[in-house]
Write a protein that holds these residues in place. Structure first.
Motif, PDB file in Angstrom:
ATOM      1  N   SER A 201       0.829  -1.202   0.000  1.00  0.00           N
ATOM      2  CA  SER A 201       0.000   0.000   0.000  1.00  0.00           C
ATOM      3  C   SER A 201       0.861   1.247   0.000  1.00  0.00           C
ATOM      4  CB  SER A 201      -0.927   0.005   1.217  1.00  0.00           C
ATOM      5  OG  SER A 201      -1.651   1.220   1.285  1.00  0.00           O
ATOM      6  N   TRP A 202       0.502   2.198  -0.843  1.00  0.00           N
ATOM      7  CA  TRP A 202       1.191   3.493  -0.863  1.00  0.00           C
ATOM      8  C   TRP A 202       0.531   4.474   0.103  1.00  0.00           C
ATOM      9  CZ3 TRP A 202      -2.135   1.941  -4.792  1.00  0.00           C
ATOM     10  CH2 TRP A 202      -3.273   2.726  -5.006  1.00  0.00           C
ATOM     11  N   ALA A 203      -0.654   4.123   0.637  1.00  0.00           N
ATOM     12  CA  ALA A 203      -1.404   5.057   1.468  1.00  0.00           C
ATOM     13  C   ALA A 203      -1.013   4.998   2.935  1.00  0.00           C
ATOM     14  CB  ALA A 203      -2.905   4.772   1.334  1.00  0.00           C
ATOM     15  N   CYS A 204      -0.288   3.977   3.344  1.00  0.00           N
ATOM     16  CA  CYS A 204      -0.028   3.758   4.768  1.00  0.00           C
ATOM     17  C   CYS A 204       1.080   4.673   5.286  1.00  0.00           C
ATOM     18  CB  CYS A 204       0.352   2.304   5.007  1.00  0.00           C
ATOM     19  SG  CYS A 204      -0.969   1.137   4.588  1.00  0.00           S
ATOM     20  N   MET A 205       0.837   5.308   6.417  1.00  0.00           N
ATOM     21  CA  MET A 205       1.826   6.185   7.044  1.00  0.00           C
ATOM     22  C   MET A 205       2.030   5.862   8.518  1.00  0.00           C
ATOM     23  SD  MET A 205       0.847   9.887   5.379  1.00  0.00           S
ATOM     24  CE  MET A 205      -0.929   9.608   5.500  1.00  0.00           C
ATOM     25  N   SER A 206       1.464   4.765   8.985  1.00  0.00           N
ATOM     26  CA  SER A 206       1.557   4.415  10.406  1.00  0.00           C
ATOM     27  C   SER A 206       3.016   4.288  10.831  1.00  0.00           C
ATOM     28  CB  SER A 206       0.830   3.096  10.669  1.00  0.00           C
ATOM     29  OG  SER A 206      -0.523   3.185  10.312  1.00  0.00           O
ATOM     30  N   PRO A 207       3.380   4.850  11.986  1.00  0.00           N
ATOM     31  CA  PRO A 207       4.771   4.761  12.444  1.00  0.00           C
ATOM     32  C   PRO A 207       5.211   3.319  12.671  1.00  0.00           C
ATOM     33  CG  PRO A 207       3.342   5.618  14.186  1.00  0.00           C
ATOM     34  CD  PRO A 207       2.541   5.619  12.921  1.00  0.00           C
ATOM     35  N   GLU A 208       4.268   2.447  13.030  1.00  0.00           N
ATOM     36  CA  GLU A 208       4.614   1.046  13.270  1.00  0.00           C
ATOM     37  C   GLU A 208       5.121   0.353  12.003  1.00  0.00           C
ATOM     38  OE1 GLU A 208       1.698   2.413  13.828  1.00  0.00           O
ATOM     39  OE2 GLU A 208       1.162   2.232  15.951  1.00  0.00           O
ATOM     40  N   LEU A 209       4.745   0.893  10.844  1.00  0.00           N
ATOM     41  CA  LEU A 209       5.105   0.258   9.577  1.00  0.00           C
ATOM     42  C   LEU A 209       6.465   0.694   9.061  1.00  0.00           C
ATOM     43  CD1 LEU A 209       1.630   0.584   7.837  1.00  0.00           C
ATOM     44  CD2 LEU A 209       2.659  -1.511   8.720  1.00  0.00           C
ATOM     45  N   GLU A 210       7.162   1.567   9.784  1.00  0.00           N
ATOM     46  CA  GLU A 210       8.463   2.041   9.327  1.00  0.00           C
ATOM     47  C   GLU A 210       9.465   0.909   9.188  1.00  0.00           C
ATOM     48  OE1 GLU A 210       9.714   5.438   8.363  1.00  0.00           O
ATOM     49  OE2 GLU A 210       7.649   4.992   7.890  1.00  0.00           O
ATOM     50  N   GLY A 211       9.293  -0.163   9.948  1.00  0.00           N
ATOM     51  CA  GLY A 211      10.188  -1.311   9.838  1.00  0.00           C
ATOM     52  C   GLY A 211       9.674  -2.331   8.851  1.00  0.00           C
ATOM     53  N   GLU A 212       9.020  -1.863   7.793  1.00  0.00           N
ATOM     54  CA  GLU A 212       8.410  -2.753   6.816  1.00  0.00           C
ATOM     55  C   GLU A 212       9.413  -3.779   6.289  1.00  0.00           C
ATOM     56  OE1 GLU A 212       8.285  -0.631   2.666  1.00  0.00           O
ATOM     57  OE2 GLU A 212       7.663   0.781   4.211  1.00  0.00           O
ATOM     58  N   GLY A 213       8.899  -4.964   5.999  1.00  0.00           N
ATOM     59  CA  GLY A 213       9.761  -6.029   5.507  1.00  0.00           C
ATOM     60  C   GLY A 213      10.444  -6.795   6.618  1.00  0.00           C
ATOM     61  N   GLY A 214      10.162  -6.457   7.850  1.00  0.00           N
ATOM     62  CA  GLY A 214      10.783  -7.133   8.983  1.00  0.00           C
ATOM     63  C   GLY A 214      10.060  -6.765  10.257  1.00  0.00           C
ATOM     64  N   GLY A 215      10.506  -7.296  11.364  1.00  0.00           N
ATOM     65  CA  GLY A 215       9.882  -6.971  12.637  1.00  0.00           C
ATOM     66  C   GLY A 215       8.451  -7.437  12.700  1.00  0.00           C
ATOM     67  N   ALA A 216       7.570  -6.550  13.171  1.00  0.00           N
ATOM     68  CA  ALA A 216       6.171  -6.916  13.369  1.00  0.00           C
ATOM     69  C   ALA A 216       5.381  -6.997  12.076  1.00  0.00           C
ATOM     70  CB  ALA A 216       5.519  -5.916  14.316  1.00  0.00           C
ATOM     71  N   TYR A 217       5.921  -6.441  10.980  1.00  0.00           N
ATOM     72  CA  TYR A 217       5.181  -6.395   9.713  1.00  0.00           C
ATOM     73  C   TYR A 217       6.043  -6.928   8.560  1.00  0.00           C
ATOM     74  CZ  TYR A 217       2.217  -3.358  12.496  1.00  0.00           C
ATOM     75  OH  TYR A 217       1.418  -2.850  13.485  1.00  0.00           O
ATOM     76  N   PRO A 218       6.430  -8.190   8.607  1.00  0.00           N
ATOM     77  CA  PRO A 218       7.369  -8.715   7.607  1.00  0.00           C
ATOM     78  C   PRO A 218       6.787  -8.846   6.205  1.00  0.00           C
ATOM     79  CG  PRO A 218       6.557 -10.482   8.997  1.00  0.00           C
ATOM     80  CD  PRO A 218       6.057  -9.200   9.600  1.00  0.00           C
ATOM     81  N   THR A 219       5.460  -8.847   6.067  1.00  0.00           N
ATOM     82  CA  THR A 219       4.886  -9.009   4.731  1.00  0.00           C
ATOM     83  C   THR A 219       4.334  -7.704   4.168  1.00  0.00           C
ATOM     84  OG1 THR A 219       2.671  -9.586   5.538  1.00  0.00           O
ATOM     85  CG2 THR A 219       4.249 -11.391   5.270  1.00  0.00           C
ATOM     86  N   PHE A 220       4.539  -6.590   4.877  1.00  0.00           N
ATOM     87  CA  PHE A 220       4.071  -5.298   4.376  1.00  0.00           C
ATOM     88  C   PHE A 220       5.147  -4.645   3.517  1.00  0.00           C
ATOM     89  CE2 PHE A 220       3.977  -0.676   4.633  1.00  0.00           C
ATOM     90  CZ  PHE A 220       2.696  -0.414   4.155  1.00  0.00           C
ATOM     91  N   SER A 221       4.712  -3.998   2.449  1.00  0.00           N
ATOM     92  CA  SER A 221       5.650  -3.295   1.565  1.00  0.00           C
ATOM     93  C   SER A 221       5.013  -2.004   1.085  1.00  0.00           C
ATOM     94  CB  SER A 221       6.019  -4.172   0.361  1.00  0.00           C
ATOM     95  OG  SER A 221       6.937  -3.494  -0.480  1.00  0.00           O
ATOM     96  N   ARG A 222       5.828  -0.961   0.975  1.00  0.00           N
ATOM     97  CA  ARG A 222       5.374   0.328   0.466  1.00  0.00           C
ATOM     98  C   ARG A 222       5.987   0.526  -0.916  1.00  0.00           C
ATOM     99  NH1 ARG A 222       6.675   3.083   4.563  1.00  0.00           N
ATOM    100  NH2 ARG A 222       4.628   3.444   5.498  1.00  0.00           N
ATOM    101  N   PRO A 223       5.179   0.631  -1.979  1.00  0.00           N
ATOM    102  CA  PRO A 223       5.715   0.691  -3.350  1.00  0.00           C
ATOM    103  C   PRO A 223       6.277   2.040  -3.750  1.00  0.00           C
ATOM    104  CG  PRO A 223       3.344   0.836  -3.408  1.00  0.00           C
ATOM    105  CD  PRO A 223       3.704   0.605  -1.967  1.00  0.00           C
ATOM    106  N   LEU A 224       5.989   3.078  -2.988  1.00  0.00           N
ATOM    107  CA  LEU A 224       6.507   4.416  -3.245  1.00  0.00           C
ATOM    108  C   LEU A 224       7.142   4.948  -1.969  1.00  0.00           C
ATOM    109  CD1 LEU A 224       3.497   6.010  -5.194  1.00  0.00           C
ATOM    110  CD2 LEU A 224       5.703   5.352  -6.161  1.00  0.00           C
ATOM    111  N   PRO A 225       8.038   5.913  -2.077  1.00  0.00           N
ATOM    112  CA  PRO A 225       8.586   6.520  -0.857  1.00  0.00           C
ATOM    113  C   PRO A 225       7.469   7.060   0.026  1.00  0.00           C
ATOM    114  CG  PRO A 225       9.818   7.235  -2.791  1.00  0.00           C
ATOM    115  CD  PRO A 225       8.629   6.488  -3.309  1.00  0.00           C
ATOM    116  N   LEU A 226       7.700   7.070   1.312  1.00  0.00           N
ATOM    117  CA  LEU A 226       6.707   7.563   2.259  1.00  0.00           C
ATOM    118  C   LEU A 226       6.306   8.985   1.878  1.00  0.00           C
ATOM    119  CD1 LEU A 226       5.171   7.008   4.919  1.00  0.00           C
ATOM    120  CD2 LEU A 226       7.127   7.994   6.120  1.00  0.00           C
TER     121      LEU A 226
END
Length: 345
Positions: free
Chosen positions: A134-159
């Motif tokens: 998702s390109w819409a997500c800005m949650s601070p918890e997702l900053e460690g995308e691809g690892g940690g608590a959200y290993p399957t989340f990916s942001r296709p564009l820069p925040l």
């Protein structure tokens, strides 16, 4: 039931790509179940409840994207891809409830578009072992995308908030206000954006939701005007150039209040996520509305660079090759899905 597969960084562009190809390609990877032949991508968004997103033609865009992916061995990597359009309710709680029921429908998800339940969607993706892009997500918890608590989340564009902060820092605009449309999607976007910008150290003086009428626009602008040292007004709503009624009302009222004479800069937030054509592109709304045209002098649009071809050019080429129905008009299609791998600001 569709199998799941680990997310992978999207392949780099090899020329102009069709709408949604970038996001769908971000789901490519080595399947975890070797016996499965087809991987279905769920395209999540408010396709039926939002008037502007309803023009984005997600079915046509996704069909075009998976068709080109399946024809290109560089992208398909020998596997077959399909898609499913999943409607996201415009009310956040109902949208989350709908997403929770989608596990068995798809192997991975493009979306959500409502940032209000991004963290929950990311946790579901982890639990299901399915990518959420998702390109819409800005949650601070997702900053460690691809690892940690959200290993399957990916942001296709820069925040997007990071891009916006870089622009404001460049111009030395230290104080901002956010005005949102009254739909849940935009209210959640405004709140998430304010939190993200504050984490970067940018003072966000006020976040106000405007009612969709001239009086609502005036009340929102007067509240912004009372805030301390505000120089920039970030508009979390659909662009007026794409049919966004709220932004048109806001800018017209800003003209009436003499807030477009250089004292404030208005930045459309939605254009950070797609390529809004600006070269040799006429917009009838500006031609036919002199007040809005004059007010637009105070608008600074930061958008994704479309590369060698504009969205309109790529759309017409797809029609010429019979990949998209000839009855569709590029001017009637929302640009929110017009992402390409090589795009940049």
């Amino acid at each position: 039931m569709p199998s799941s597969f680990p997310p992978q960084q999207p392949p780099r562009s090899r020329g102009h790509s069709p709408p949604l190809l970038f996001l769908l390609a971000a789901l490519l990877g080595t399947p975890t179940q070797a016996g499965a032949a087809t991987y279905k991508v769920g395209v999540v968004g408010p396709w039926t409840c939002d008037p502007v997103f309803s023009r984005a033609l997600p079915d046509a865009a996704a069909r075009l994207a998976v068709s080109r992916i399946n024809k290109d061995p560089y992208l398909s990597q020998g596997y077959w891809f399909d898609y499913l359009v999943l409607n996201e309710d415009c009310q956040t709680s109902r949208a989350l409830s709908g997403f929770l029921k989608s596990e068995s429908y798809a192997s991975g998800f493009v979306g959500p578009l409502n940032p209000g339940y991004c963290a929950a969607a990311g946790l579901m993706g982890k639990n299901w072992n399915k990518p959420v892009v998702s390109w819409a997500c800005m949650s601070p918890e997702l900053e460690g995308e691809g690892g940690g608590a959200y290993p399957t989340f990916s942001r296709p564009l820069p925040l997007s908030s990071r891009v916006l902060f870089a622009v404001l820092k460049y111009f030395r605009w230290a104080h901002a206000a956010i005005v949102t449309a009254e739909q849940d999607l935009w209210v959640e976007t405004g709140q998430e954006l304010a939190s993200s910008l504050r984490r970067f150290g940018l003072p966000v003086s006020v976040v106000v939701t405007m009612e969709t009428d001239p009086a609502g626009a005036e009340a929102a602008l007067k509240r912004v005007r009372r805030a301390h040292k505000v120089r920039v007004i970030i508009m979390c709503m659909h662009s007026a150039l794409l049919g966004g009624e709220e932004q048109q009302l806001l800018l017209e009222k800003a003209w009436d209040l003499r807030m477009t004479d250089g004292g404030y800069v208005f930045i459309p937030f939605d254009a950070l996520h797609y390529s809004l054509p600006y070269r040799d592109t006429p917009y009838p709304l500006l031609s036919n509305n002199s007040k809005l045209r004059r007010a637009y002098d105070a608008v600074l649009t930061v958008t994704v660079e479309s590369g060698d071809k504009s969205f309109t050019q790529a759309f017409r080429e797809a029609q010429d090759s019979r990949e998209v129905q000839a009855s569709y008009q590029a001017s009637q299609v929302g640009y929110s899905l017009a992402h390409t791998p090589g795009d940049s600001w």
